[in-house]
Scaffold this motif. Structure first.
Motif, PDB file in Angstrom:
ATOM      1  N   THR A 295       0.661  -1.118   0.129  1.00 12.63           N
ATOM      2  CA  THR A 295      -0.078   0.045   0.110  1.00 12.63           C
ATOM      3  C   THR A 295       0.741   1.261  -0.077  1.00 12.63           C
ATOM      4  O   THR A 295       1.938   1.320   0.642  1.00 12.63           O
ATOM      5  CB  THR A 295      -0.881  -0.040   1.152  1.00 12.63           C
ATOM      6  N   ARG A 296       0.158   2.182  -0.557  1.00 13.32           N
ATOM      7  CA  ARG A 296       1.095   3.702  -0.484  1.00 13.32           C
ATOM      8  C   ARG A 296       0.969   4.383   0.674  1.00 13.32           C
ATOM      9  O   ARG A 296       1.890   4.863   1.246  1.00 13.32           O
ATOM     10  CB  ARG A 296       0.310   4.442  -1.503  1.00 13.32           C
ATOM     11  N   SER A 297      -0.166   4.093   1.535  1.00 15.24           N
ATOM     12  CA  SER A 297      -0.567   4.708   2.715  1.00 15.24           C
ATOM     13  C   SER A 297       0.414   4.535   3.740  1.00 15.24           C
ATOM     14  O   SER A 297       1.097   5.316   4.584  1.00 15.24           O
ATOM     15  CB  SER A 297      -1.814   4.528   3.130  1.00 15.24           C
ATOM     16  N   ASP A 298       0.648   3.021   3.986  1.00 15.40           N
ATOM     17  CA  ASP A 298       1.431   2.764   5.292  1.00 15.40           C
ATOM     18  C   ASP A 298       2.475   1.645   4.837  1.00 15.40           C
ATOM     19  O   ASP A 298       3.296   1.077   5.755  1.00 15.40           O
ATOM     20  CB  ASP A 298       0.496   2.201   6.290  1.00 15.40           C
ATOM     21  N   GLY A 299       2.462   1.500   3.456  1.00 11.90           N
ATOM     22  CA  GLY A 299       3.265   0.325   3.079  1.00 11.90           C
ATOM     23  C   GLY A 299       3.102  -1.058   3.560  1.00 11.90           C
ATOM     24  O   GLY A 299       4.014  -1.935   3.625  1.00 11.90           O
ATOM     25  N   SER A 300       2.128  -1.155   4.000  1.00 14.32           N
ATOM     26  CA  SER A 300       1.744  -2.712   4.682  1.00 14.32           C
ATOM     27  C   SER A 300       1.598  -3.658   3.319  1.00 14.32           C
ATOM     28  O   SER A 300       1.395  -3.175   2.077  1.00 14.32           O
ATOM     29  CB  SER A 300       0.399  -2.757   5.146  1.00 14.32           C
ATOM     30  N   LYS A 301       2.154  -4.894   3.459  1.00 17.39           N
ATOM     31  CA  LYS A 301       2.612  -5.752   2.329  1.00 17.39           C
ATOM     32  C   LYS A 301       1.580  -7.206   2.348  1.00 17.39           C
ATOM     33  O   LYS A 301       1.197  -7.516   3.446  1.00 17.39           O
ATOM     34  CB  LYS A 301       3.891  -6.307   2.457  1.00 17.39           C
ATOM     35  N   LEU A 302       1.488  -7.684   1.440  1.00 15.66           N
ATOM     36  CA  LEU A 302       0.868  -9.144   1.299  1.00 15.66           C
ATOM     37  C   LEU A 302       1.367 -10.012   0.195  1.00 15.66           C
ATOM     38  O   LEU A 302       1.680  -9.443  -0.637  1.00 15.66           O
ATOM     39  CB  LEU A 302      -0.592  -8.931   1.003  1.00 15.66           C
ATOM     40  N   TYR A 303       1.645 -11.311   0.695  1.00 16.74           N
ATOM     41  CA  TYR A 303       2.595 -11.956  -0.160  1.00 16.74           C
ATOM     42  C   TYR A 303       1.653 -13.217  -0.339  1.00 16.74           C
ATOM     43  O   TYR A 303       1.023 -13.645   0.585  1.00 16.74           O
ATOM     44  CB  TYR A 303       3.833 -12.549   0.477  1.00 16.74           C
ATOM     45  N   ALA A 304       1.642 -13.878  -1.617  1.00 19.98           N
ATOM     46  CA  ALA A 304       1.354 -15.208  -1.797  1.00 19.98           C
ATOM     47  C   ALA A 304       2.249 -16.091  -1.225  1.00 19.98           C
ATOM     48  O   ALA A 304       3.567 -15.814  -1.260  1.00 19.98           O
ATOM     49  CB  ALA A 304       1.344 -15.324  -3.434  1.00 19.98           C
ATOM     50  N   ASP A 305       2.015 -17.233  -1.088  1.00 18.99           N
ATOM     51  CA  ASP A 305       2.808 -18.295  -0.544  1.00 18.99           C
ATOM     52  C   ASP A 305       3.897 -18.770  -1.114  1.00 18.99           C
ATOM     53  O   ASP A 305       5.071 -18.776  -0.843  1.00 18.99           O
ATOM     54  CB  ASP A 305       1.958 -19.425  -0.247  1.00 18.99           C
ATOM     55  N   SER A 306       3.709 -18.527  -2.624  1.00 14.55           N
ATOM     56  CA  SER A 306       4.616 -18.867  -3.653  1.00 14.55           C
ATOM     57  C   SER A 306       5.833 -17.882  -3.609  1.00 14.55           C
ATOM     58  O   SER A 306       7.035 -18.125  -4.124  1.00 14.55           O
ATOM     59  CB  SER A 306       4.139 -18.975  -5.059  1.00 14.55           C
ATOM     60  N   MET A 307       5.725 -16.711  -3.053  1.00 18.74           N
ATOM     61  CA  MET A 307       6.633 -15.578  -3.106  1.00 18.74           C
ATOM     62  C   MET A 307       7.208 -15.233  -1.739  1.00 18.74           C
ATOM     63  O   MET A 307       8.137 -14.523  -1.658  1.00 18.74           O
ATOM     64  CB  MET A 307       6.169 -14.267  -3.806  1.00 18.74           C
ATOM     65  N   LYS A 308       6.616 -15.883  -0.745  1.00 15.70           N
ATOM     66  CA  LYS A 308       6.951 -15.521   0.559  1.00 15.70           C
ATOM     67  C   LYS A 308       8.496 -15.925   0.716  1.00 15.70           C
ATOM     68  O   LYS A 308       8.930 -17.238   0.488  1.00 15.70           O
ATOM     69  CB  LYS A 308       6.040 -16.294   1.686  1.00 15.70           C
ATOM     70  N   GLY A 309       9.437 -15.180   1.378  1.00 16.06           N
ATOM     71  CA  GLY A 309      10.602 -15.551   1.770  1.00 16.06           C
ATOM     72  C   GLY A 309      11.659 -15.540   0.838  1.00 16.06           C
ATOM     73  O   GLY A 309      13.007 -15.270   0.962  1.00 16.06           O
ATOM     74  N   ARG A 310      11.444 -15.356  -0.470  1.00 11.99           N
ATOM     75  CA  ARG A 310      12.444 -15.357  -1.602  1.00 11.99           C
ATOM     76  C   ARG A 310      12.225 -13.873  -2.391  1.00 11.99           C
ATOM     77  O   ARG A 310      12.889 -13.221  -3.072  1.00 11.99           O
ATOM     78  CB  ARG A 310      12.241 -16.492  -2.734  1.00 11.99           C
TER      79      ARG A 310
END
Length: 122
Positions: free
Chosen positions: A52-67
């Motif tokens: 998000t632009r407002s607070d930089g909070s993030k969301l990841y799919a399992d396939s992208m988490k960690g890498r």
């Protein structure tokens, strides 16, 4: 209208890294979230990450988490996707997209870039 232009794709060996960029222009303030999706040959386009632009909070799919790591520079209206320890199965066209809110569903995103090809060789 929001225009999105991706860059940074290319050919990389397995285990390598790439950093994708997505430059936004136009009414960027109207969209609080920016996301990355990818589409492999013969497969559906899938969600990868958003921020998000407002607070930089993030969301990841399992396939992208960690890498993979998503980040943004609001001053430059640019979102990045740092990809590490790449695998052949990461080969896909990577798309940047904009939405009003943070979401993992494709229909929430109403502006899309043209995509950038990432190819990971084994």
């Amino acid at each position: 209208q929001v225009q999105l232009v991706e860059s940074g794709g290319g050919l990389v060996q397995a285990g390598g890294s790439l950093k994708l960029s997505c430059a936004a222009s136009g009414r960027t303030f109207s969209r609080n979230a920016m996301g990355w999706f990818r589409q492999a040959p013969g497969k559906e386009r899938e969600f990868g990450a958003c921020i998000t632009r407002s607070d930089g909070s993030k969301l990841y799919a399992d396939s992208m988490k960690g890498r993979f790591t998503i980040s943004r520079d609001n001053a430059k209206n640019t979102v990045y996707l740092q990809m590490t320890r790449l695998k052949p199965e990461d080969t896909a066209v990577y798309f940047c997209a904009a939405a009003q809110y943070k979401a993992s569903i494709r229909d929430a995103y109403d502006y899309w870039g043209q995509g950038t090809q990432v190819t990971v060789s084994s």
